[in-house]
Scaffold this active site. Structure first.
Site, mmCIF file in Angstrom:
data_model
loop_
_atom_site.group_PDB
_atom_site.id
_atom_site.type_symbol
_atom_site.label_atom_id
_atom_site.label_comp_id
_atom_site.label_asym_id
_atom_site.label_seq_id
_atom_site.Cartn_x
_atom_site.Cartn_y
_atom_site.Cartn_z
ATOM 1 N N LYS A 15 0.838 -1.212 0.000
ATOM 2 C CA LYS A 15 0.000 0.000 0.000
ATOM 3 C C LYS A 15 0.871 1.259 0.000
ATOM 4 O O LYS A 15 0.644 2.179 -0.782
ATOM 5 C CB LYS A 15 -0.913 0.034 1.245
ATOM 6 N N ARG A 90 -9.454 1.770 8.491
ATOM 7 C CA ARG A 90 -9.000 0.439 8.838
ATOM 8 C C ARG A 90 -10.010 -0.302 9.684
ATOM 9 O O ARG A 90 -9.703 -1.355 10.229
ATOM 10 C CB ARG A 90 -7.774 0.627 9.697
ATOM 11 N N ARG A 129 11.961 -5.496 4.744
ATOM 12 C CA ARG A 129 11.640 -4.096 4.442
ATOM 13 C C ARG A 129 12.592 -3.115 5.145
ATOM 14 O O ARG A 129 12.946 -3.280 6.304
ATOM 15 C CB ARG A 129 10.210 -3.791 4.899
ATOM 16 N N ARG A 162 11.432 -1.376 10.717
ATOM 17 C CA ARG A 162 10.359 -1.045 11.656
ATOM 18 C C ARG A 162 10.302 -2.034 12.814
ATOM 19 O O ARG A 162 10.433 -3.237 12.608
ATOM 20 C CB ARG A 162 9.015 -1.047 10.912
ATOM 21 N N ARG A 173 -0.611 -8.371 13.541
ATOM 22 C CA ARG A 173 -1.114 -7.367 12.587
ATOM 23 C C ARG A 173 -1.986 -8.033 11.513
ATOM 24 O O ARG A 173 -3.003 -7.485 11.109
ATOM 25 C CB ARG A 173 0.064 -6.631 11.929
HETATM 26 P P1 AP5 Z 1 4.874 -1.609 1.776
HETATM 27 O O1 AP5 Z 1 4.569 -0.753 0.598
HETATM 28 O O2 AP5 Z 1 5.608 -1.008 2.922
HETATM 29 O O3 AP5 Z 1 3.530 -2.341 2.282
HETATM 30 P P2 AP5 Z 1 2.302 -1.792 3.129
HETATM 31 O O4 AP5 Z 1 1.083 -2.454 2.607
HETATM 32 O O5 AP5 Z 1 2.318 -0.289 3.156
HETATM 33 O O6 AP5 Z 1 2.671 -2.401 4.537
HETATM 34 P P3 AP5 Z 1 2.584 -1.791 6.008
HETATM 35 O O7 AP5 Z 1 3.279 -2.792 6.881
HETATM 36 O O8 AP5 Z 1 3.093 -0.375 6.046
HETATM 37 O O9 AP5 Z 1 1.076 -1.805 6.255
HETATM 38 P P4 AP5 Z 1 0.382 -1.754 7.591
HETATM 39 O O10 AP5 Z 1 -0.998 -1.438 7.142
HETATM 40 O O11 AP5 Z 1 0.560 -2.922 8.462
HETATM 41 O O12 AP5 Z 1 1.193 -0.600 8.386
HETATM 42 P P5 AP5 Z 1 0.884 0.939 8.720
HETATM 43 O O13 AP5 Z 1 2.172 1.659 8.634
HETATM 44 O O14 AP5 Z 1 -0.268 1.444 7.957
HETATM 45 O O15 AP5 Z 1 5.672 -2.905 1.231
HETATM 46 C C1 AP5 Z 1 6.176 -3.887 2.125
HETATM 47 C C2 AP5 Z 1 7.537 -4.428 1.612
HETATM 48 O O16 AP5 Z 1 7.309 -5.148 0.397
HETATM 49 C C3 AP5 Z 1 8.542 -3.322 1.249
HETATM 50 O O17 AP5 Z 1 9.823 -3.791 1.579
HETATM 51 C C4 AP5 Z 1 8.390 -3.156 -0.279
HETATM 52 O O18 AP5 Z 1 9.603 -2.712 -0.897
HETATM 53 C C5 AP5 Z 1 8.036 -4.586 -0.704
HETATM 54 N N1 AP5 Z 1 7.128 -4.634 -1.858
HETATM 55 C C6 AP5 Z 1 6.074 -3.817 -2.123
HETATM 56 N N2 AP5 Z 1 5.448 -4.206 -3.260
HETATM 57 C C7 AP5 Z 1 6.117 -5.299 -3.707
HETATM 58 C C8 AP5 Z 1 5.939 -6.162 -4.853
HETATM 59 N N3 AP5 Z 1 4.953 -5.974 -5.760
HETATM 60 N N4 AP5 Z 1 6.797 -7.200 -5.003
HETATM 61 C C9 AP5 Z 1 7.796 -7.416 -4.097
HETATM 62 N N5 AP5 Z 1 8.031 -6.629 -3.021
HETATM 63 C C10 AP5 Z 1 7.181 -5.586 -2.821
HETATM 64 O O19 AP5 Z 1 0.415 0.824 10.250
HETATM 65 C C11 AP5 Z 1 1.323 0.467 11.273
HETATM 66 C C12 AP5 Z 1 0.594 0.503 12.615
HETATM 67 O O20 AP5 Z 1 0.107 1.841 12.874
HETATM 68 C C13 AP5 Z 1 -0.650 -0.387 12.714
HETATM 69 O O21 AP5 Z 1 -0.322 -1.710 13.084
HETATM 70 C C14 AP5 Z 1 -1.448 0.350 13.800
HETATM 71 O O22 AP5 Z 1 -0.930 0.070 15.088
HETATM 72 C C15 AP5 Z 1 -1.177 1.806 13.494
HETATM 73 N N6 AP5 Z 1 -2.163 2.398 12.561
HETATM 74 C C16 AP5 Z 1 -1.920 2.828 11.296
HETATM 75 N N7 AP5 Z 1 -3.057 3.313 10.739
HETATM 76 C C17 AP5 Z 1 -4.036 3.165 11.683
HETATM 77 C C18 AP5 Z 1 -5.427 3.449 11.693
HETATM 78 N N8 AP5 Z 1 -6.055 3.975 10.625
HETATM 79 N N9 AP5 Z 1 -6.128 3.158 12.812
HETATM 80 C C19 AP5 Z 1 -5.528 2.613 13.893
HETATM 81 N N10 AP5 Z 1 -4.210 2.310 13.945
HETATM 82 C C20 AP5 Z 1 -3.473 2.589 12.842
#
Ligand code: AP5
Length: 222
Positions: A15, A90, A129, A162, A173
């Site tokens: 994402k 979410r 990552r 991270r 998660r």
């Molecule tokens: P990446 O693009 O980083 O993936 P992502 O889907 O963004 O993964 P996240 O782990 O950031 O999502 P998340 O929803 O768990 O975390 P968030 O930060 O929102 O890609 C991942 C890896 O794969 C990278 O190394 C990339 O290079 C590689 N890659 C990408 N595409 C690829 C492909 N096609 N092929 C191969 N490799 C590829 O949230 C973190 C925490 O914050 C949550 O757990 C929660 O505690 C809190 N939080 C965030 N938002 C909220 C909310 N709205 N409400 C409540 N708590 C929240």
């Protein structure tokens, strides 16, 4: 009319990678709640202090800490023409709050892009990552490495991993995603705006798939 695009998908689906690229191409801000929260944690603000424990456990941060921050961010001048949202909403509560806030300004979510990836692939992606805390660029040590180890191609800052990418937190998660976020897929299907993209292909192919979906909706890109 402003354009609001929401990215959905499990942790590690890509994402952040894709939302950042699409936002650049559309000239819209990339609003990523995970990035906003991690920035607050690293600066030691009150939000960061309250959010940290939830994030370290892989739980959702409570709505009262997150929702107003997003609504406030969307009212900034640079979001006047819309935004690309990543990691929000979410949960059903967040989706309804977003819908209400946008309706108050005569707008709505126009498109929800679901990046579909299998669980074994997600675990591989999260364990390799690396991220840039300064500009938000995301790398993978195997599939998308920076030109120089641990240095950001885009801004030259140091890269880091991270703390919530540890295997036990990743498992939690994924579970939280299935329980609280996956139901949003049906919610946006019901609104007729969900587009599913196969996220298990190379990054450029996923980007092209998303570009096709966005073009089919008639939204302009640069
Ligand atoms: P990446 O693009 O980083 O993936 P992502 O889907 O963004 O993964 P996240 O782990 O950031 O999502 P998340 O929803 O768990 O975390 P968030 O930060 O929102 O890609 C991942 C890896 O794969 C990278 O190394 C990339 O290079 C590689 N890659 C990408 N595409 C690829 C492909 N096609 N092929 C191969 N490799 C590829 O949230 C973190 C925490 O914050 C949550 O757990 C929660 O505690 C809190 N939080 C965030 N938002 C909220 C909310 N709205 N409400 C409540 N708590 C929240």
């Amino acid at each position: 009319m402003p354009v609001y695009i929401v990215f959905l998908g499990p942790p590690g689906a890509g994402k952040g990678t894709q939302a950042s690229l699409l936002a650049q191409r559309m000239g819209l801000p990339h609003v990523a709640t995970g990035d906003i929260l991690r920035d607050a944690v690293s600066r030691g603000t009150e939000l960061g202090l309250r959010a940290k424990g939830y994030m370290d456990r892989g739980e959702l941060v409570p709505n009262e800490l997150v929702v107003n921050i997003v609504i406030e961010r969307l009212s900034q001048p640079d979001a006047g023409t819309g935004a690309v949202l990543d990691g929000f909403p979410r949960s059903m509560g967040q989706a309804v709050a977003l819908e209400k806030a946008l309706a108050e300004r005569g707008a709505a979510v126009n498109l929800a892009i679901y990046i579909e990836v299998s669980e074994p692939e997600l675990v591989k992606r999260l364990s390799g990552r690396w991220e840039c805390r300064s500009c938000g660029a995301v790398y993978h040590e195997v599939t998308n490495p920076p030109r120089a180890a641990e240095v950001c191609d885009r801004c030259g800052s140091g890269l880091s991993q991270r703390s919530d990418d540890r295997p036990e937190t990743v498992r939690r998660r994924l579970q939280v995603y299935l329980e609280q976020t996956a139901p949003l897929l049906d919610y946006y299907v019901g609104k007729g705006i969900l587009a599913k993209v196969d996220g298990e292909r190379p990054i450029d192919d996923v980007t092209a798939g998303i570009a096709a979906v966005v073009a089919a909706k008639g939204f302009g890109t640069r």
